[in-house]
Design an enzyme around this catalytic site. Structure first.
Site, PDB file in Angstrom:
ATOM      1  N   ARG A  22       0.832  -1.213   0.000  1.00 42.02           N
ATOM      2  CA  ARG A  22       0.000   0.000   0.000  1.00 42.02           C
ATOM      3  C   ARG A  22       0.864   1.260   0.000  1.00 42.02           C
ATOM      4  O   ARG A  22       0.557   2.226  -0.695  1.00 42.02           O
ATOM      5  CB  ARG A  22      -0.952   0.010   1.190  1.00 42.02           C
ATOM      6  N   ASN A  40      -6.169  -3.062   1.620  1.00 44.73           N
ATOM      7  CA  ASN A  40      -6.094  -4.516   1.664  1.00 44.73           C
ATOM      8  C   ASN A  40      -7.521  -5.042   1.715  1.00 44.73           C
ATOM      9  O   ASN A  40      -8.385  -4.439   2.354  1.00 44.73           O
ATOM     10  CB  ASN A  40      -5.347  -4.992   2.913  1.00 44.73           C
TER      11      ASN A  40
END
Length: 93
Positions: A22, A40
């Site tokens: 990320r 996620n």
């Protein structure tokens, strides 16, 4: 204003959680002036929704094929979705 803006939903599968994916996405989107978010998912994938010029989106999608050094990307699925306006890029926790 750039007239060729698009929004894409990108799903990245493989060993992509717990490897800094990320943060890698946020850094790469910033370098390409892309806005949107990354998160996620429960099925252990990473989902990115980003808006920007087509040429920059294409570059980002190419980079996702490898991801950060600890990632093991198995597949990257991309689809165009209705244009979404974002003011910045956010990591969703």
């Amino acid at each position: 204003m750039i007239s060729n803006l698009e929004t894409r939903q990108i799903t990245i599968r493989g060993k992509v959680q717990g490897v800094g994916f990320r943060y890698w996405v946020k850094k790469n989107c910033a370098s390409l002036s892309l806005v949107g978010n990354v998160r996620n998912t429960l099925d252990m994938t990473v989902e990115v929704i980003i808006t920007g010029p087509k040429v920059h989106l294409d570059k980002f999608c190419d980079k996702c094929q490898s991801g950060p050094i600890l990632a093991q990307v198995e597949s990257v699925n991309t689809r165009a979705i209705n244009l979404k306006e974002f003011s910045s890029f956010k990591i969703i926790y």
